[in-house]
Design an enzyme around this catalytic site. Structure first.
Site, PDB file in Angstrom:
ATOM      1  N   LYS A 104       0.843  -1.196   0.000  1.00 28.50           N
ATOM      2  CA  LYS A 104       0.000   0.000   0.000  1.00 28.50           C
ATOM      3  C   LYS A 104       0.875   1.241   0.000  1.00 28.50           C
ATOM      4  CE  LYS A 104      -1.836   2.798   3.003  1.00 28.50           C
ATOM      5  NZ  LYS A 104      -1.804   3.987   2.154  1.00 28.50           N
ATOM      6  N   GLU A 158       9.979   1.664  10.462  1.00 25.86           N
ATOM      7  CA  GLU A 158      10.926   2.756  10.191  1.00 25.86           C
ATOM      8  C   GLU A 158      10.171   4.043  10.468  1.00 25.86           C
ATOM      9  OE1 GLU A 158      14.007   2.505   9.428  1.00 25.86           O
ATOM     10  OE2 GLU A 158      14.133   0.397   8.869  1.00 25.86           O
ATOM     11  N   CYS A 189      13.106  11.630   7.072  1.00 26.69           N
ATOM     12  CA  CYS A 189      13.168  11.083   8.424  1.00 26.69           C
ATOM     13  C   CYS A 189      14.580  11.265   8.978  1.00 26.69           C
ATOM     14  CB  CYS A 189      12.779   9.622   8.418  1.00 26.69           C
ATOM     15  SG  CYS A 189      13.691   8.670   7.216  1.00 26.69           S
ATOM     16  N   GLU A 226       9.945  16.090  15.606  1.00 26.33           N
ATOM     17  CA  GLU A 226      10.230  16.059  14.174  1.00 26.33           C
ATOM     18  C   GLU A 226       9.316  17.074  13.466  1.00 26.33           C
ATOM     19  OE1 GLU A 226       9.001  12.498  11.905  1.00 26.33           O
ATOM     20  OE2 GLU A 226      11.059  12.518  11.196  1.00 26.33           O
TER      21      GLU A 226
HETATM   22  P1  NAD Z   1       1.888   8.476   7.999  1.00 24.79           P
HETATM   23  O1  NAD Z   1       2.275   7.655   9.161  1.00 24.79           O
HETATM   24  O2  NAD Z   1       0.750   9.389   8.132  1.00 24.79           O
HETATM   25  O3  NAD Z   1       1.500   7.520   6.764  1.00 24.79           O
HETATM   26  C1  NAD Z   1       2.360   6.516   6.321  1.00 24.79           C
HETATM   27  C2  NAD Z   1       1.555   5.444   5.612  1.00 24.79           C
HETATM   28  O4  NAD Z   1       0.679   4.807   6.543  1.00 24.79           O
HETATM   29  C3  NAD Z   1       0.665   5.970   4.487  1.00 24.79           C
HETATM   30  O5  NAD Z   1       0.677   5.034   3.438  1.00 24.79           O
HETATM   31  C4  NAD Z   1      -0.705   6.018   5.142  1.00 24.79           C
HETATM   32  O6  NAD Z   1      -1.788   5.895   4.244  1.00 24.79           O
HETATM   33  C5  NAD Z   1      -0.657   4.807   6.046  1.00 24.79           C
HETATM   34  N1  NAD Z   1      -1.554   4.854   7.196  1.00 24.79           N
HETATM   35  C6  NAD Z   1      -2.123   5.936   7.785  1.00 24.79           C
HETATM   36  N2  NAD Z   1      -2.862   5.541   8.837  1.00 24.79           N
HETATM   37  C7  NAD Z   1      -2.752   4.200   8.926  1.00 24.79           C
HETATM   38  C8  NAD Z   1      -3.269   3.218   9.831  1.00 24.79           C
HETATM   39  N3  NAD Z   1      -4.050   3.540  10.864  1.00 24.79           N
HETATM   40  N4  NAD Z   1      -2.920   1.931   9.645  1.00 24.79           N
HETATM   41  C9  NAD Z   1      -2.096   1.572   8.632  1.00 24.79           C
HETATM   42  N5  NAD Z   1      -1.613   2.447   7.735  1.00 24.79           N
HETATM   43  C10 NAD Z   1      -1.916   3.756   7.883  1.00 24.79           C
HETATM   44  O7  NAD Z   1       3.229   9.182   7.547  1.00 24.79           O
HETATM   45  P2  NAD Z   1       3.456  10.181   6.331  1.00 24.79           P
HETATM   46  O8  NAD Z   1       2.822  11.473   6.701  1.00 24.79           O
HETATM   47  O9  NAD Z   1       3.067   9.544   5.051  1.00 24.79           O
HETATM   48  O10 NAD Z   1       5.061  10.286   6.327  1.00 24.79           O
HETATM   49  C11 NAD Z   1       5.772  11.128   7.169  1.00 24.79           C
HETATM   50  C12 NAD Z   1       6.332  10.374   8.372  1.00 24.79           C
HETATM   51  O11 NAD Z   1       7.059   9.222   7.957  1.00 24.79           O
HETATM   52  C13 NAD Z   1       7.319  11.194   9.151  1.00 24.79           C
HETATM   53  O12 NAD Z   1       7.006  11.148  10.514  1.00 24.79           O
HETATM   54  C14 NAD Z   1       8.674  10.530   8.902  1.00 24.79           C
HETATM   55  O13 NAD Z   1       9.599  10.638   9.902  1.00 24.79           O
HETATM   56  C15 NAD Z   1       8.319   9.131   8.644  1.00 24.79           C
HETATM   57  N6  NAD Z   1       9.309   8.481   7.765  1.00 24.79           N
HETATM   58  C16 NAD Z   1      10.249   7.639   8.303  1.00 24.79           C
HETATM   59  C17 NAD Z   1      11.225   7.048   7.503  1.00 24.79           C
HETATM   60  C18 NAD Z   1      12.278   6.134   8.075  1.00 24.79           C
HETATM   61  O14 NAD Z   1      12.988   5.473   7.329  1.00 24.79           O
HETATM   62  N7  NAD Z   1      12.443   6.054   9.374  1.00 24.79           N
HETATM   63  C19 NAD Z   1      11.224   7.295   6.130  1.00 24.79           C
HETATM   64  C20 NAD Z   1      10.263   8.138   5.606  1.00 24.79           C
HETATM   65  C21 NAD Z   1       9.297   8.721   6.451  1.00 24.79           C
END
Ligand code: NAD
Length: 482
Positions: free
Chosen positions: A177, A252, A286, A384
């Site tokens: 997804k 992650e 991140c 963050e």
């Molecule tokens: P997010 O957590 O809102 O969404 C990430 C994914 O999860 C999306 O595909 C979203 O549709 C899905 N999602 C949302 N709610 C969900 C649920 N209840 N159950 C399952 N899936 C769900 O994050 P974002 O806004 O897309 O990305 C930004 C965040 O990601 C930042 O906090 C960043 O630090 C983190 N990030 C971490 C890394 C890493 O390698 N550590 C890399 C990239 C981004």
């Protein structure tokens, strides 16, 4: 305008049962460029069923054959590189050169795991020397099973490669997804699966958001392994979902990484690394090194260089080759960063003088901000922000820098800028971070593990560890022949 109302399940385009749709926007023009289905939990049932049916055949295939399929994905991405760079840049808002680097990284990842897959069968049944008289022990590895993979929007095609490539190499089948914010480049993976003749059900792609698809995927008992990249709030929900059925989970998550500049550092190199550490991808990383710890003797010089470097950034159309700063990904992210800037104002923090650059009239742009002498209790120091915002402090010596660097709930990455290599290595050894770069830009080559300590996540992606995350190990002990 394209409409992504169909998922990719069992090598076919299947209409979502959902009626709810979401706009996919171009963050530079602030206009919708596509519509994507929000997805429906019943769609998840179909995709997981397809992945389960495909599992026995895929795991039985020789790992060499699986490697050949993964190589073919890399080839197909390479063939589409120019088109995908443009699509990714438009959908995410990142400058073209950064989108191109994403393609380079994604392709390298598929190639690396193609190689890892090829080597897997040869390692099956390796003897382990236990010292037990009359017994011989052997080590085997099996795929965990059906893998549910969920990614965010900041590095389209890269975050997904880090999961899909090792999962397929290990012999897992996949329900993927992508983020509903950047579904356009990821759609190519389904087209590629068809093109290269990947067996039906091995790779399934579900569009949608957390409510429509994500929650159902993480809760599904037919999913044996969950790998999630994204925010801590959702990561914790994913971990709680994985607890039901005691299922395998990798996370992650976020970071608030430090960059340490010692008294003997080259100020020009330091300015270059600090700028890239919080402005690349408009700070939506991140691994952004958004906490600067600089020795007091160098601070004024470094800040003067940073202010000048920021003034030289070129915000604009991400597809214009002159652009070096793109917009944030969408209005929600824009508001989130603005809220942090409002907090800074309420806390009496004033950005350095020259960090306000002229921005285009449209697009979700944020001018980079640097705040000096930020209290360690400030939300800006501890949380963050995911935008081009740097919080800085001066330190008296390396010990103070290391103490402040480690005083964080996160532990993803760190950069050390020091004149003396040995000094940099000593500092690196004391830092709580999964990856530390010394006098070097951030790199994440596929052979090196990637991931964080503390609240930055659980497990590692990339490298051998990234493959192990999709494998179960079985030891077999039996009497030796003689
Ligand atoms: P997010 O957590 O809102 O969404 C990430 C994914 O999860 C999306 O595909 C979203 O549709 C899905 N999602 C949302 N709610 C969900 C649920 N209840 N159950 C399952 N899936 C769900 O994050 P974002 O806004 O897309 O990305 C930004 C965040 O990601 C930042 O906090 C960043 O630090 C983190 N990030 C971490 C890394 C890493 O390698 N550590 C890399 C990239 C981004």
């Amino acid at each position: 305008m394209s409409t992504l109302t169909h998922h990719f399940i069992d090598n076919a385009w299947v209409a979502s049962r959902a009626t709810r749709c979401l706009n996919v926007i171009d963050p530079y023009r602030e206009t919708p460029i596509a519509e994507v289905t929000a997805g429906d939990p019943a769609d998840v049932d179909d995709a997981v069923a397809a992945a389960r049916r495909a599992l026995p055949g895929w795991r039985e295939l020789s790992s060499k054959r699986r490697g050949a399929f993964i190589d073919a994905i890399a080839e197909a991405l390479e063939a589409r590189r120019a088109a995908l760079v443009e699509l990714s840049s438009r959908n995410n808002g990142k400058p073209r050169a950064e989108a191109d680097q994403d393609l380079v990284d994604a392709i390298a990842c598929y190639r690396y795991y193609a190689g890892q897959a090829r080597a897997l069968d040869a390692r099956q049944g390796e003897t382990v020397d236990t010292g037990e008289a009359g017994l011989v022990s052997r080590r085997y590895q099996d795929p965990v099973g059906v893998a549910g993979l969920i990614t965010p929007w900041n590095f389209p095609l890269v975050s997904s490669a880090w999961k899909i490539a090792p999962a397929l190499a290990a012999g897992c089948t996949v329900v993927f997804k992508p983020s509903e914010v950047t579904p356009l480049p990821e759609q190519a993976l389904a087209e590629i699966a068809l093109e290269i003749g990947l067996p039906s059900g091995v790779f399934n792609l579900l569009h949608g958001d957390g409510r429509g698809v994500g929650e159902a995927l993480t809760a599904h008992p037919g999913v044996d392994k969950l790998s999630f990249t994204g925010s801590n709030a959702v990561g914790e929900a994913v971990m709680a979902a994985a607890a039901r059925g005691t299922r395998n989970v990798s996370l992650e998550l976020g970071g608030k990484s430090p960059i340490l500049v010692t008294a003997d550092a080259d100020p020009e190199l330091a300015a270059e690394l600090v700028l890239a550490g919080f402005c690349y991808n408009a700070g939506q990383m991140c691994s952004a090194t958004s906490r600067l710890l600089v020795h007091e003797s160098l601070a004024d010089d470094l800040h003067a260089r940073l202010d000048a470097a920021i003034a030289d950034l070129v915000p604009g159309d991400p597809l214009d080759d002159a652009t070096t700063l793109g917009p944030l990904v969408n209005a929600a992210q824009h508001q989130r960063v603005e809220a942090y800037l409002a907090t800074a104002e309420a806390e009496g923090l004033v950005p350095t003088a020259r960090s306000r650059i002229a921005l285009p009239e449209h697009g979700h742009f944020i001018a980079p901000r640097i705040f000096r002498d930020v209290p360690t209790t400030s939300r800006l120091w501890r949380e963050e922000i995911f935008g081009p915002v740097l919080c800085a402090r001066t330190v008296r010596d390396d010990d103070e820098a290391v103490t402040l660097a480690n005083d964080s709930s996160f532990g993803l990455a760190a950069t050390v800028v020091a004149g003396d290599k040995g000094r940099a290595a000593d500092i690196a050894a004391r830092l709580q971070a999964g990856n530390v770069w010394c006098n070097a830009h951030q790199v994440a080559p596929p052979a090196l593990g990637w991931g964080g300590m503390k609240a930055s996540g659980i497990g590692r992606e990339l490298g051998r560890e990234g493959l192990e995350a999709y494998l179960e190990t079985r030891y077999v002990t039996l009497p030796s022949a003689d």
